[in-house]
Every structure is written in C-alpha cells, then in structure tokens.
Design a protein around this motif. Structure first.
Motif, mmCIF file in Angstrom:
data_model
loop_
_atom_site.group_PDB
_atom_site.id
_atom_site.type_symbol
_atom_site.label_atom_id
_atom_site.label_comp_id
_atom_site.label_asym_id
_atom_site.label_seq_id
_atom_site.Cartn_x
_atom_site.Cartn_y
_atom_site.Cartn_z
ATOM 1 N N GLU A 100 3.159 -7.719 8.971
ATOM 2 C CA GLU A 100 2.733 -6.395 8.538
ATOM 3 C C GLU A 100 3.810 -5.363 8.857
ATOM 4 O O GLU A 100 4.509 -5.480 9.870
ATOM 5 C CB GLU A 100 1.420 -5.999 9.232
ATOM 6 N N GLU A 101 3.908 -4.352 7.997
ATOM 7 C CA GLU A 101 4.829 -3.241 8.196
ATOM 8 C C GLU A 101 4.041 -1.939 8.144
ATOM 9 O O GLU A 101 3.144 -1.777 7.322
ATOM 10 C CB GLU A 101 5.926 -3.236 7.128
ATOM 11 N N TYR A 102 4.426 -1.002 9.037
ATOM 12 C CA TYR A 102 3.706 0.251 9.176
ATOM 13 C C TYR A 102 4.677 1.423 9.055
ATOM 14 O O TYR A 102 5.880 1.287 9.290
ATOM 15 C CB TYR A 102 2.992 0.316 10.540
ATOM 16 N N GLY A 124 -1.808 3.191 8.820
ATOM 17 C CA GLY A 124 -0.409 3.308 8.418
ATOM 18 C C GLY A 124 0.178 2.056 7.807
ATOM 19 O O GLY A 124 1.394 1.969 7.625
ATOM 20 N N LEU A 125 -0.642 1.077 7.463
ATOM 21 C CA LEU A 125 -0.138 -0.175 6.892
ATOM 22 C C LEU A 125 0.406 0.069 5.484
ATOM 23 O O LEU A 125 -0.256 0.682 4.645
ATOM 24 C CB LEU A 125 -1.262 -1.212 6.844
ATOM 25 N N VAL A 126 1.624 -0.410 5.225
ATOM 26 C CA VAL A 126 2.237 -0.289 3.901
ATOM 27 C C VAL A 126 2.545 -1.643 3.285
ATOM 28 O O VAL A 126 2.756 -1.725 2.068
ATOM 29 C CB VAL A 126 3.532 0.559 3.970
ATOM 30 N N SER A 127 2.575 -2.694 4.069
ATOM 31 C CA SER A 127 2.881 -4.014 3.524
ATOM 32 C C SER A 127 2.280 -5.079 4.426
ATOM 33 O O SER A 127 2.351 -4.981 5.659
ATOM 34 C CB SER A 127 4.398 -4.213 3.410
ATOM 35 N N ARG A 128 1.673 -6.097 3.787
ATOM 36 C CA ARG A 128 1.132 -7.233 4.538
ATOM 37 C C ARG A 128 1.471 -8.512 3.779
ATOM 38 O O ARG A 128 1.069 -8.690 2.629
ATOM 39 C CB ARG A 128 -0.376 -7.120 4.720
ATOM 40 N N PHE A 137 0.837 -1.184 0.000
ATOM 41 C CA PHE A 137 0.000 0.000 0.000
ATOM 42 C C PHE A 137 0.879 1.243 0.000
ATOM 43 O O PHE A 137 1.994 1.244 0.522
ATOM 44 C CB PHE A 137 -0.909 0.019 1.236
ATOM 45 N N VAL A 138 0.326 2.300 -0.567
ATOM 46 C CA VAL A 138 1.016 3.588 -0.584
ATOM 47 C C VAL A 138 0.948 4.194 0.815
ATOM 48 O O VAL A 138 -0.083 4.075 1.492
ATOM 49 C CB VAL A 138 0.353 4.526 -1.618
ATOM 50 N N PRO A 139 2.031 4.824 1.295
ATOM 51 C CA PRO A 139 1.961 5.499 2.602
ATOM 52 C C PRO A 139 0.816 6.510 2.655
ATOM 53 O O PRO A 139 0.514 7.179 1.667
ATOM 54 C CB PRO A 139 3.331 6.173 2.718
#
Length: 627
Positions: free
Chosen positions: A414-416, A393-397, A385-387
């Motif tokens: 997940e990364e935020y 605030g999730l950008v990657s799952r 996902f785009v910031p």
C-alpha cells in the motif's frame, strides 16, 4: 438526435466537409472494388449528433499548460487512468459511431477508437508526430484483460527498496569457504532443470489450466496510437496502447495487423501485407506503394516542417546578402519559377469540428472515474485511489495472490499520501507474517523504516532511523524475544554497537505511556578507536553483566600485541579477589589490570545510565506499537 446544446459544427456539415465526405465515399467504393477481401474502412463514422464526419477532422490537437502532459508518458497515463473502456458492439468490425473527445471527457467512457483519438490529440498538441491506427489485436488487449500479464509495478524500484534496508551488520559477515565443484556438472544440472521446467510449463498450460490459453481469435478490431520518429527527440517509431498506457515496439506480436491510420492532416490506407503481424510494416507515408492517401496532394506534417525550414533559410540568406540588387533579382527569379510551376491547389483539409479540449487541474487530480480504478493482473490486483478520497490517505494498493484465481492473499503493498503520521508505504507479508512500514522525514522518533511481526511470542521489530536528526545518533534497532541490538553512527563517544539481553520476554503494557517490564541480564557495548587516547586507555568493548554483578572492559589492541588489555571487577571485593586467584596464564595475567576506584565508580554510573537508555529505547518500541 441532434441536440441544441451542441455547437453548430457538431450538428451540420459545411460545404467543404460535404465535399470531403464525397471524396471519402468515392475512395471507399473504389477500394472495396479493388480489395473485396478487406474489411470496411473507418473513414466517415457518425458522431454523437448522428452526423457523418471524416475521421481526420475528429482529432483536435490539444496544447496544454500542464507540465504533466508535456511528455507522451504523461499523456498516455492520463488517458488510460481517466477513461473507462466500453467494448465495441461488434468486436470484429470497426465502429459505425465515433464520439468527440469533448463528450468522452464528460462521460469518462470510451471505446478503444475514442481512447486513441483523445490520446492522439494530446500528443499532437505536445508536438509529437502521432497517428491513430485502426487494425487488429488479441482479444485480451482489446478488452483490457491483463490477467495473463504480470503487474508492471513488480520488479520496479519499489521492489528494490526492501533490499536497501538491511542491517549494517550484514556488510561485515565472514564470507563462506569456497565450494570446490565442477562447473561442467553445474551447467549440465542447470540445463536439465531448464528442460524440466519448460516441460512442466507446457504440461501446465495444456493439461492443468487450459483456461489460461489464449483462444485462437486473432481478428478483434482495435485502435492504438503510432508515434513516428523525428519530433520531440523520438529516435524510433513506437506504438502506444491507449487502454493501458504502455508503449510497444513496432515489431511486437501484440498487434496483428493494420488497416489504416490517420491524424489531422490525412488518412492513409495500408497496402502492405500483415500476414506475419506488424513487424515488417514500413511507415514511409509519402510512398504511395506502401500507403494509399485518401486525400491526394494534402500537406503532411513532414512537408510543413520542410517548408518551415526553407522559409527560415530564405530569411537567413536575406540578412547575410550584402548586394541588395543581386538579392532582389534572385528573389524575383524565384517568384517567377514558382509562378511557372504553380498548379491547381489540392483539396485542403477542413478544420476539426470538435471544440477545444480543456483539461483542468481537477481532471488531473480526480483522474480515475469516481475516484478509483481497479486493474487485475496475473496473480495480482491493483487498486488506485484519488488523493483525499479515503480517510486513511491510501492512494494505491497492490494485492498479490498465491493462486491464479486470486482467492488467497500472499502480500499486500500500500502507498499513502498526506498522512499526519508521515506513513508512505506499507507492505504486509501474509506468508511470513511480517509488516513493513516506510515513512518520510518528520516521523516521531525520526523513524524512517519499521519491519515487524505481529505481537506473538516470537515478535520481531527492525527499525531504521534518521541519524542526522536523532540526538543519540541511532541508525538501526532490532528487537527480538529476549534481546535488543542497536547500531549508532558518528557518536562523539565513539559508541557504535549495543546489545542488550533480557532475562525473559519483554512484556508490553496496553498503556503506551507505561514503561515496559524488562529484566536486564547483560549489555555489550563496542566503541570505535579514539586516536586522541592511548590504545591501552581507549575502551573497545565493555560488558555489563547485571545478573552476576560484574563489569568486563576490553581496551583496543596495542601495536605488536596479540592480546588486548582487559579489566574486570564486581561490586563485592571478595569476588574480585577470588577472580584474580583463578588459574590464569602469565600472558593473561600481564593483560589483566585492576581498576582504580575512580574507574569503578564511573563504570557503575555508566551501568545505571545504560539501563535508563535501554528502558527509553524499549518505551519507544512500545509507543510505536500503539500510536
């Protein structure tokens, strides 16, 4: 249909371009006559305005001032993320249409050929010696089907972080005794297991899951990028798949054959045999026995670099020559030789008809189409996902599954970014029912790592803190049902370990501000050696047994002694006398001393302080659970 909004170069051809099209058409007719078994070459596709254009003029080198696009990795990552694949209408033939990179940037949809043209333009703008390659690949690569491949994020640095966040006590565990086994028997067992695993794998592929076998359909048309060595420190030639952004060696089995390649200087047709793939193909484009140029005599990038080196050497020699007459004579002689050797100028390649590609900061920030992109891999799904697109605030799952049909989730990573609670990563293990959170600096209580199990009867919490920021120098805390262990670092009082035992499970209230209900049974504290004190006065361990009303103190071991000095007392004097009357050996009686009134008062005050600290620690755990 031609649109008036397009520039003139899109809708019409100059006389030089018409001449180039005639040359390409003549080349194609001769090539088809000499090699009737070969497929149609991609030389003059139609652009979005319905006008034929030579493939070399469709690439516009795109220099950029974005540091992210200075390397081939950044260019490949941007192109693969920014565009969405549109499969070819006829997967077995090269396309008849090839749109410009400007239209591709607007629509964010492209075929593999348009992917490669955009990526090649970015690489040429970054001074790489790059070429678009028209050839053949497996069906999965042409359709960006990665369900048979492992996710590239697995096995990277993100996987190693969990192993680094282990309890400091693990370093001091006793090694197990050496096992006396035969190495020969172990090798036989390992070999047998490998053979059984290989046989099971073959059986699984042939019988149980025939749908995972790659179908025998090798001649799918595909386009990728070739980067030759010699520029930007590239030591070896390599391929880049623009759909995935991954690099491959030139002898990889992923690409099955090459028909032609081109860049802004010329187009070259492969004359080598690709019956065994691309591993035996040589990339000396100046050798006409290996590659047939469409435009003979056209200047290549290698020739331009050689001419630039000659000009630099000539200028340098002009400065170091002391005799001007000799220098002038040599210069005139060189001019005369050049005039004698002058031949008719070859056909010059027209300038690209595509307008300049402008990549903005917004394109880099919103790189995914509609702000998000989903890739599926073998037993995994990656969502990006785009910031600022999502409120959390999730950008990657990254979701990992137990089965190949991706129906039962095993783990979610997940990364935020830009969260107020400083959360950076979260890992949810569905199998073991554990959740792991990682924070950047600035988190409440200076927490940087938290691994916990759901609030059940056997709930577990493991926490790591930034010791440089906390006043109490706490670095690690483990809370289990009925017990809490804390580890400290570099405290002024030399405390490094505290273990608290509770009489029953700690009950957490729904109100995070309320104190948790705990009943202390025992507290064990251990201290490092303080060299400023004598060993028999420096406390090594003290045990507060609240349930028994007793305090035991053990001092550090003195030199040439095997039993440390101890001190024990209870709040009731008769209990102390009773304990002293117990059966003790003479050595134990010698190592047991009676505490003074000041020591007893100090220890009882420390017991109250320790109880307060433990309640504050448990309150931190409670507030962490509900914040």
């Amino acid at each position: 249909m031609a649109d008036a909004s397009y520039p003139r170069s899109y809708t019409t051809n100059t006389s030089q371009e018409n001449e180039l099209l005639a040359i390409a058409d003549n080349f194609h007719r001769q090539f088809s006559h000499l090699h009737p078994e070969r497929k149609r070459l991609l030389l003059c596709p139609v652009n979005e305005c319905g006008v034929k254009k030579f493939v070399s003029t469709t690439i516009r080198p795109a220099p950029t001032d974005h540091p992210e696009l200075y390397s081939w990795q950044g260019c490949a990552s941007f192109v693969s993320d920014f565009l969405t694949l549109e499969p070819l209408e006829l997967p077995y033939d090269p396309p008849a249409r090839l749109f410009s990179s400007t239209l591709v940037m607007q629509n964010q949809r492209a075929t593999s050929f348009e992917y490669a043209v955009l990526l090649c333009g970015l690489l040429l703008g970054a001074d790489y010696d790059a070429y678009c390659v028209s050839g053949y690949a497996h069906r999965e690569m042409c359709l960006l089907d990665q369900r048979l491949q492992d996710c590239p994020l697995l096995g990277t640095q993100a996987e190693k972080v969990a192993s680094e966040h282990q309890s400091p006590q693990d370093k001091y565990t006793v090694r197990p005794p050496r096992q006396l086994k035969s190495h020969f028997e172990e090798q036989l067992q390992e070999k047998k297991k490998e053979q059984e695993a290989e046989a099971a794998s073959l059986h699984e592929q042939e019988v149980e899951e025939p749908g995972e076998q790659r179908p025998f359909d090798p001649l799918w048309v595909h386009c990728w990028v070739l980067v030759l060595s010699g520029c930007r420190g590239v030591q070896e030639n390599f391929f880049i798949d623009p759909l995935s952004g991954l690099s491959y060696s030139t002898d990889t089995a992923s690409f099955l054959g090459i028909e032609s390649l081109w860049n802004t200087f010329n187009c070259y047709v492969n004359k080598q045999d690709c019956g065994r793939g691309c591993g035996d193909v040589l990339y000396d484009l100046e050798d006409v026995n290996l590659w047939e140029p469409v435009i003979y005599g056209a200047t290549s990038k290698k020739e331009l670099m050689l001419e630039i080196e000659k000009d630099e050497q000539r200028l340098f020699s002009q400065y170091i020559e002391e005799d001007e007459d000799v220098q002038l004579a040599e210069y005139k002689e060189e001019e005369k030789e050049e005039e004698d050797e002058e031949e008719p100028q070859p056909f010059a390649m027209p300038t690209p008809w595509v307008t300049y590609i402008n990549i903005t900061n917004q394109d880099l920030e919103t790189r995914f189409p509609r702000g998000q992109k989903v890739n599926r891999y073998r037993k995994a799904k990656l969502e990006q996902f785009v910031p600022y697109l999502r409120m959390d605030g999730l950008v990657s799952r990254l979701s990992l599954y137990k089965d190949r049909d991706c129906t039962e989730v095993a783990m979610v990573k997940e990364e935020y970014l830009h969260r107020s609670d400083h959360l950076e990563q979260r890992e949810v293990n569905k199998v073991e029912d554990f959740t792991t959170d990682r924070f950047k600096r600035g988190r409440r209580f200076h927490l940087i790592f938290h691994r916990y199990r759901s609030m059940t009867v056997d709930s577990i919490h493991e926490m790591e803190f930034s010791d440089a920021a906390r006043v109490d120098d706490l670095v690690w805390r483990v809370v289990t049902p009925g017990e809490m262990t804390e580890t400290f670092h570099a405290r002024p009082d030399f405390l490094y370990y505290r273990r608290s035992v509770f009489g029953r499970h700690v009950q957490f209230s729904q109100n995070k501000e309320a104190d948790p209900k705990i009943h202390l049974v025992q507290v064990v504290e251990r201290f490092h050696r303080d060299e400023s004190k004598a060993a028999n006065e420096d406390v090594a361990e003290r045990v507060f047994m609240m349930s028994e009303g007793r305090i035991d103190v053990t001092f550090h071991l003195r030199e040439h002694r095997i039993i440390a000095l101890k001190m024990s007392f209870t709040t009731a004097a008769e209990n102390t006398q009773q304990r002293r009357g117990e059966e003790l050996t003479p050595a134990q009686m010698e190592c047991l001393r009676t505490p003074t009134l000041r020591e007893m008062t100090s220890l009882m005050a420390d017991e109250d302080k320790v109880s307060v600290h433990i309640k504050e620690s448990m309150k931190e755990v409670t507030m962490r659970l509900y914040d």
